[in-house]
Design a protein around this motif. Structure first.
Motif, PDB file in Angstrom:
ATOM      1  N   ILE A  13      13.195   5.847   4.103  1.00  0.00           N
ATOM      2  CA  ILE A  13      12.523   6.811   3.221  1.00  0.00           C
ATOM      3  C   ILE A  13      12.900   6.627   1.753  1.00  0.00           C
ATOM      4  CG2 ILE A  13      12.378   9.261   2.618  1.00  0.00           C
ATOM      5  CD1 ILE A  13      12.132   9.859   5.575  1.00  0.00           C
ATOM      6  N   GLU A  14      14.169   6.440   1.451  1.00  0.00           N
ATOM      7  CA  GLU A  14      14.556   6.294   0.035  1.00  0.00           C
ATOM      8  C   GLU A  14      13.937   5.045  -0.587  1.00  0.00           C
ATOM      9  OE1 GLU A  14      15.752   8.646  -1.900  1.00  0.00           O
ATOM     10  OE2 GLU A  14      15.634   9.828  -0.057  1.00  0.00           O
ATOM     11  N   HIS A  15      13.846   3.978   0.187  1.00  0.00           N
ATOM     12  CA  HIS A  15      13.172   2.776  -0.317  1.00  0.00           C
ATOM     13  C   HIS A  15      11.727   3.112  -0.698  1.00  0.00           C
ATOM     14  CE1 HIS A  15      11.544  -1.276  -0.586  1.00  0.00           C
ATOM     15  NE2 HIS A  15      10.567  -0.839   0.195  1.00  0.00           N
ATOM     16  N   PHE A  16      11.043   3.820   0.196  1.00  0.00           N
ATOM     17  CA  PHE A  16       9.644   4.146  -0.066  1.00  0.00           C
ATOM     18  C   PHE A  16       9.479   5.165  -1.179  1.00  0.00           C
ATOM     19  CE2 PHE A  16       9.092   2.143   4.100  1.00  0.00           C
ATOM     20  CZ  PHE A  16       8.104   1.237   3.760  1.00  0.00           C
ATOM     21  N   ARG A  17      10.419   6.068  -1.330  1.00  0.00           N
ATOM     22  CA  ARG A  17      10.348   7.002  -2.470  1.00  0.00           C
ATOM     23  C   ARG A  17      10.414   6.235  -3.793  1.00  0.00           C
ATOM     24  NH1 ARG A  17      10.566  12.313  -1.349  1.00  0.00           N
ATOM     25  NH2 ARG A  17      11.473  12.939   0.644  1.00  0.00           N
ATOM     26  N   ALA A  18      11.329   5.288  -3.881  1.00  0.00           N
ATOM     27  CA  ALA A  18      11.467   4.494  -5.107  1.00  0.00           C
ATOM     28  C   ALA A  18      10.219   3.645  -5.339  1.00  0.00           C
ATOM     29  CB  ALA A  18      12.714   3.616  -5.022  1.00  0.00           C
ATOM     30  N   HIS A  20       7.269   4.257  -4.264  1.00  0.00           N
ATOM     31  CA  HIS A  20       6.171   5.178  -4.563  1.00  0.00           C
ATOM     32  C   HIS A  20       6.118   5.513  -6.055  1.00  0.00           C
ATOM     33  CE1 HIS A  20       3.202   8.248  -3.644  1.00  0.00           C
ATOM     34  NE2 HIS A  20       3.857   9.039  -4.466  1.00  0.00           N
ATOM     35  N   ARG A  21       7.280   5.726  -6.649  1.00  0.00           N
ATOM     36  CA  ARG A  21       7.316   6.028  -8.093  1.00  0.00           C
ATOM     37  C   ARG A  21       6.727   4.872  -8.893  1.00  0.00           C
ATOM     38  NH1 ARG A  21      12.009   8.724  -6.392  1.00  0.00           N
ATOM     39  NH2 ARG A  21      13.354   6.929  -6.697  1.00  0.00           N
ATOM     40  N   SER A  26       3.648   9.833 -10.662  1.00  0.00           N
ATOM     41  CA  SER A  26       4.027  11.203 -10.326  1.00  0.00           C
ATOM     42  C   SER A  26       3.262  11.773  -9.125  1.00  0.00           C
ATOM     43  CB  SER A  26       3.821  12.110 -11.544  1.00  0.00           C
ATOM     44  OG  SER A  26       2.445  12.129 -11.891  1.00  0.00           O
ATOM     45  N   ALA A  27       2.432  10.976  -8.467  1.00  0.00           N
ATOM     46  CA  ALA A  27       1.714  11.474  -7.286  1.00  0.00           C
ATOM     47  C   ALA A  27       2.731  11.921  -6.234  1.00  0.00           C
ATOM     48  CB  ALA A  27       0.801  10.387  -6.715  1.00  0.00           C
ATOM     49  N   ALA A  35       1.261   7.543   5.285  1.00  0.00           N
ATOM     50  CA  ALA A  35       0.686   6.205   5.152  1.00  0.00           C
ATOM     51  C   ALA A  35       1.778   5.138   5.158  1.00  0.00           C
ATOM     52  CB  ALA A  35      -0.140   6.114   3.870  1.00  0.00           C
ATOM     53  N   TYR A  36       2.856   5.363   4.414  1.00  0.00           N
ATOM     54  CA  TYR A  36       3.977   4.417   4.458  1.00  0.00           C
ATOM     55  C   TYR A  36       4.529   4.326   5.881  1.00  0.00           C
ATOM     56  CZ  TYR A  36       4.266   4.800  -0.671  1.00  0.00           C
ATOM     57  OH  TYR A  36       4.003   4.778  -2.006  1.00  0.00           O
ATOM     58  N   HIS A  37       4.704   5.471   6.494  1.00  0.00           N
ATOM     59  CA  HIS A  37       5.282   5.535   7.835  1.00  0.00           C
ATOM     60  C   HIS A  37       4.377   4.840   8.846  1.00  0.00           C
ATOM     61  CE1 HIS A  37       7.600   8.274  10.860  1.00  0.00           C
ATOM     62  NE2 HIS A  37       7.409   7.073  11.345  1.00  0.00           N
ATOM     63  N   TYR A  38       3.101   5.076   8.751  1.00  0.00           N
ATOM     64  CA  TYR A  38       2.145   4.440   9.655  1.00  0.00           C
ATOM     65  C   TYR A  38       2.213   2.916   9.515  1.00  0.00           C
ATOM     66  CZ  TYR A  38      -2.293   3.029  11.675  1.00  0.00           C
ATOM     67  OH  TYR A  38      -3.265   2.399  12.422  1.00  0.00           O
ATOM     68  N   GLY A  39       2.166   2.422   8.290  1.00  0.00           N
ATOM     69  CA  GLY A  39       2.251   0.977   8.072  1.00  0.00           C
ATOM     70  C   GLY A  39       3.553   0.401   8.581  1.00  0.00           C
ATOM     71  N   TRP A  40       4.662   1.115   8.340  1.00  0.00           N
ATOM     72  CA  TRP A  40       5.973   0.691   8.819  1.00  0.00           C
ATOM     73  C   TRP A  40       5.988   0.606  10.339  1.00  0.00           C
ATOM     74  CZ3 TRP A  40      10.760  -1.137   8.080  1.00  0.00           C
ATOM     75  CH2 TRP A  40      11.765  -0.790   8.970  1.00  0.00           C
ATOM     76  N   ASP A  41       5.474   1.625  10.977  1.00  0.00           N
ATOM     77  CA  ASP A  41       5.504   1.684  12.432  1.00  0.00           C
ATOM     78  C   ASP A  41       4.643   0.593  13.061  1.00  0.00           C
ATOM     79  OD1 ASP A  41       6.439   3.044  14.832  1.00  0.00           O
ATOM     80  OD2 ASP A  41       4.351   3.622  15.087  1.00  0.00           O
ATOM     81  N   VAL A  42       3.432   0.431  12.586  1.00  0.00           N
ATOM     82  CA  VAL A  42       2.554  -0.599  13.139  1.00  0.00           C
ATOM     83  C   VAL A  42       3.115  -1.988  12.837  1.00  0.00           C
ATOM     84  CG1 VAL A  42       0.236  -1.593  13.095  1.00  0.00           C
ATOM     85  CG2 VAL A  42       0.523   0.884  13.044  1.00  0.00           C
ATOM     86  N   GLY A  43       3.633  -2.170  11.645  1.00  0.00           N
ATOM     87  CA  GLY A  43       4.187  -3.463  11.265  1.00  0.00           C
ATOM     88  C   GLY A  43       5.387  -3.886  12.092  1.00  0.00           C
ATOM     89  N   ARG A  44       6.086  -2.927  12.691  1.00  0.00           N
ATOM     90  CA  ARG A  44       7.257  -3.238  13.523  1.00  0.00           C
ATOM     91  C   ARG A  44       6.878  -3.627  14.950  1.00  0.00           C
ATOM     92  NH1 ARG A  44      10.297   1.646  14.067  1.00  0.00           N
ATOM     93  NH2 ARG A  44      11.649   0.392  15.348  1.00  0.00           N
TER      94      ARG A  44
END
Length: 95
Positions: A13-18, A20-21, A26-27, A35-44
């Protein structure tokens, strides 16, 4: 396709927060986290180890739109791809 909310994701999560910025400024991260989680999960997924993003993107889009009917693919595609890319790096896949 599975969607894993286990400890491996929590470590990311911290990797994706950084990231994301950098990608979205500021979104709201919470809006994009699925979306990050979905891509991470499918990619694994080991069964997809030899597939590239371009090979599998259309199937991911269909699945994403089924799971998140209010989440326009065009808005979240990049976040899904970043999740996928991170997972592929973790697996050591060149695809």
């Amino acid at each position: 396709m599975t969607y894993d909310s286990g400890a491996d994701w929590l470590k990311q999560i911290e990797h994706f927060r950084a990231l994301h910025r950098v990608e979205y400024g500021s979104a709201d991260f919470d809006e994009f986290e699925p979306a990050y989680h979905y891509g991470w999960d499918v990619g694994r997924n080991e069964e997809l180890r030899d597939q590239s993003w371009s090979d599998f993107e259309s199937a991911m889009r269909v699945d994403w739109e089924r799971r998140y009917p209010d989440g326009e693919w065009s808005r979240f595609r990049r976040a899904v791809q970043l999740g996928w890319d991170r997972a592929r790096e973790a697996l050591g896949s060149d695809a």
